[in-house]
Design a protein around this motif. Sequence first.
Motif, short mmCIF file in Angstrom:
data_model
loop_
_atom_site.label_atom_id
_atom_site.label_comp_id
_atom_site.label_asym_id
_atom_site.label_seq_id
_atom_site.Cartn_x
_atom_site.Cartn_y
_atom_site.Cartn_z
N PRO A 548 0.81 -1.23 0.00
CA PRO A 548 0.00 0.00 0.00
C PRO A 548 0.84 1.28 0.00
O PRO A 548 0.50 2.24 -0.68
CB PRO A 548 -0.83 -0.12 1.28
CG PRO A 548 -0.87 -1.57 1.57
CD PRO A 548 0.43 -2.12 1.12
N LEU A 549 1.94 1.26 0.73
CA LEU A 549 2.74 2.48 0.82
C LEU A 549 3.37 2.82 -0.53
O LEU A 549 3.30 3.96 -0.99
CB LEU A 549 3.83 2.31 1.89
CG LEU A 549 4.76 3.50 2.09
CD1 LEU A 549 3.96 4.74 2.46
CD2 LEU A 549 5.79 3.19 3.18
N GLU A 551 2.48 1.72 -3.49
CA GLU A 551 1.43 2.02 -4.47
C GLU A 551 0.91 3.44 -4.28
O GLU A 551 0.66 4.16 -5.24
CB GLU A 551 0.28 1.03 -4.33
CG GLU A 551 0.53 -0.34 -4.90
CD GLU A 551 0.44 -0.38 -6.41
OE1 GLU A 551 1.14 -1.20 -7.01
OE2 GLU A 551 -0.33 0.43 -6.99
N ALA A 552 0.75 3.81 -3.00
CA ALA A 552 0.24 5.15 -2.72
C ALA A 552 1.23 6.21 -3.20
O ALA A 552 0.83 7.23 -3.77
CB ALA A 552 -0.03 5.29 -1.22
N LEU A 555 0.99 6.42 -6.96
CA LEU A 555 -0.23 7.10 -7.40
C LEU A 555 -0.14 8.59 -7.13
O LEU A 555 -0.62 9.41 -7.92
CB LEU A 555 -1.44 6.52 -6.68
CG LEU A 555 -2.11 5.32 -7.34
CD1 LEU A 555 -3.29 4.85 -6.50
CD2 LEU A 555 -2.57 5.66 -8.74
N ARG B 110 -11.93 -3.10 4.39
CA ARG B 110 -12.26 -2.86 2.98
C ARG B 110 -13.57 -3.60 2.75
O ARG B 110 -13.64 -4.81 2.96
CB ARG B 110 -11.18 -3.41 2.06
CG ARG B 110 -11.47 -3.19 0.57
CD ARG B 110 -10.35 -3.81 -0.28
NE ARG B 110 -9.07 -3.23 0.08
CZ ARG B 110 -8.57 -2.13 -0.47
NH1 ARG B 110 -9.24 -1.50 -1.41
NH2 ARG B 110 -7.40 -1.67 -0.08
N ASP B 134 -2.62 -2.85 7.19
CA ASP B 134 -1.72 -1.75 6.88
C ASP B 134 -2.53 -0.45 6.80
O ASP B 134 -3.39 -0.32 5.93
CB ASP B 134 -1.02 -2.03 5.54
CG ASP B 134 0.12 -1.08 5.25
OD1 ASP B 134 0.06 0.09 5.73
OD2 ASP B 134 1.06 -1.47 4.55
N ASN B 136 -1.78 2.26 5.61
CA ASN B 136 -1.60 2.95 4.33
C ASN B 136 -2.65 2.53 3.30
O ASN B 136 -2.82 3.20 2.28
CB ASN B 136 -0.20 2.66 3.77
CG ASN B 136 0.89 3.26 4.61
OD1 ASN B 136 0.92 4.47 4.83
ND2 ASN B 136 1.78 2.42 5.12
N VAL B 139 -5.10 5.34 2.78
CA VAL B 139 -4.59 6.41 1.93
C VAL B 139 -4.56 5.96 0.48
O VAL B 139 -4.92 6.69 -0.44
CB VAL B 139 -3.17 6.82 2.38
CG1 VAL B 139 -2.59 7.84 1.44
CG2 VAL B 139 -3.22 7.35 3.81
N LEU B 140 -4.14 4.71 0.27
CA LEU B 140 -4.10 4.17 -1.09
C LEU B 140 -5.49 4.19 -1.70
O LEU B 140 -5.67 4.54 -2.86
CB LEU B 140 -3.54 2.75 -1.07
CG LEU B 140 -3.54 2.00 -2.40
CD1 LEU B 140 -2.74 2.75 -3.47
CD2 LEU B 140 -3.00 0.58 -2.24
#
Lengths: 562, 164
Positions: A548-549, A551-552, A555, B110, B134, B136, B139-140
Amino acid sequence: MPQNSVCLFDFPFQIQCQSMSGSLYAEAVILPYVLKFIGHGEFLEDAEGFIMSHSTLVGNSGASMAKSCNIPCSLSFGSTNLCGTLVSTGSSGSEGTVLKETRILLEFKAGSFMKYQLPRINGSYILQCSSGGFTCTMGSCGCVRGGKVSIDSQDRLWSFAITIDGNVNIKGSTGDQSIGELHSFGDGGSTSVKMDGLFSRNVIHDELRLVQPWNDFYRNSYFHLDFSCEAISKKMEEYNTVCHVLNGLCAPSSEVLSVSSCVDIMMPKDASVSANFKTKEVVHGDLLVSVQGKVENIHSLVCKWERCVPGNEKYSLCIHIADNNHAVYIRGYSNKHSTVGIGPGATVTFHRVRLKQHGLLLTSETYIEVATVLVLVLNKPTNHGETPNVRVQLAGFILDDGSSLCCGWADDARAELLLRLQEIAHLDASFNLKLSKGGNSTNLQYTIGCCLEKMLKKHTSVTVKNCGIPPDFSCRDLDASSVSDKVLNRLEDKLLKFIVLNACWKGSLNVITSALDPDDINGFNVELPVPIQNMRMLWIEEVFPVDPLEEARRLCDILENS
Amino acid sequence: MDHLLHLVHVKILAADLLSVTIQHTSPPAFLRCGRTVARVELVGIVVSRDRREKFLSFVIDDGTGCVPCILWLNHQYLNASTSSGPSEFDPTAEMALKMSEEVRLGTLLRVRGKIATYRGAIQITVRDVVVEKDPNSEVLHWLQCVRLAKECYDLPPPSAQGGT
């Protein structure tokens, strides 16, 4: 770079390889010819395993390819010379069949790099078919699975050059001076050719060339495929057809775009600017281009993800390139060793980069969620090692990335990851009781793959089909069957349904895909409902978890610069 | 009907979801920027939880709004009335129950499901929930919502583009 010739996905291809992990890939095109040898001998036995095939040209050459080819030739290797015939063959293996372009992916596995470090873009090679067989053709060749040929240190890949009466004949269209001059052949006269050492038609000073010049390539080719002037004069029409086909591989490369040209295409101010490129191709990301620019920066982030494909480290890569007026980013995932030679200040030409509306991508596609499992073909593994528990012969998925659905196909390790076979099967105690011996291990937890293994010991091969219409489905839509005479019992049926639901009801994954020809899966007799037939068909090459980090961050960069 | 977005789980923020236009057709349809959406994906914190016999209702807060969600747990009752066989051999009920146990107050989830209405208010009929460990991921999800909105969701429907 011609689209129908040997070219590299990962760029640039390294000359010096150190400790490599992971594979490198090259795209190749199969030639639709077979060499038939006469005579006997130890070498001949090996030679029968050779396949030389060639793709047809697109467009006007289709009619000419309908004619069969049967030209005497010889294949020389060192002091050995084999007499034979070059025969055309269609995808069905029959002579004279109209050919269709056959594109494959060559995977050079770790350990094979030192042996194959100098495959030449536009070069021609002979690959020994692992399955052997004189009549083996592209369609039936066992070494090609899912359009991919994996090459390890044991495989043999030989370069070859075409000669006429022993003289090297450069394949290349007249006027393509960067490759060489092709003198037209007529009236039985011999040819003489000039060879130019330059690879690119665009001469760039101080360009770092990572491949050997053509003259060295041909001089150092393992094989020479020789045609005699006399034989050619008797088979002029057929020879011209072969040359036409081979020349097609060396067709002038597609235009190398500047950074500004890419920007104009992505954001056309004038409708005519995009007239040369189909808008739809850009919208759907189907446009592959070559772009040249000066590298201003390159981000290569160490992959901290759990490795889904052992030995393969994928890095999120962002390369900033610019010309005098504009700058763009090229993003994607790549093997970390692919960027040797690329750094700030270097002028680099990137080939086969996917041009999308809002940026350039290394040739890969990502889809995120498994919406539905379409088809699942499970086999008992033939090896007797501890892993894998199960062999997934084929699995079809409906993938949802939030913008559209597509149909992704995978097998083996990739399918296992998408099906989450490595996870613990959270089924009730009665199921565990059935699996465990002695009935006293209700607390034992088995992986899904382990549960399947036990089932496949009894059934050998099982197929699950989803008869529902995506993306919604229920267990009632799943039809499971065994190829053996035994009927699946209720618990086995439950396990298979659990696998499908579990795959769909879990988090996101990243996948790297390539285009799939629906004919490639017809061997499994898969009947797809109409809504799925109209979906984009992809072959899943890699699967790895979402970070996620990272990918974020990626993006964020994209949004900031869009 | 715009079938493209109708089939995918649209990544969306709560504020966006709660402002979709409800078309009172049968069944009701939901429009976002003129395009029909039917399925959504949200990421947020569980701020309310109510477990009943046949369902679990909970509320997801993603910082832009709070969205009610309902996870049905009555599959065994539904299966009993069909010819699909005893419910103990259908893992759906069992898996739904396990999902309901993962919905805890304060958990980052989610949620994917279909848009529905209950007493005139938008809610999500949950298909699946995934616990996001996670942080994050949240944010993602925001960034994915923004990007997809720009590149896909906010574009006019294909009919308005002249069929291209």
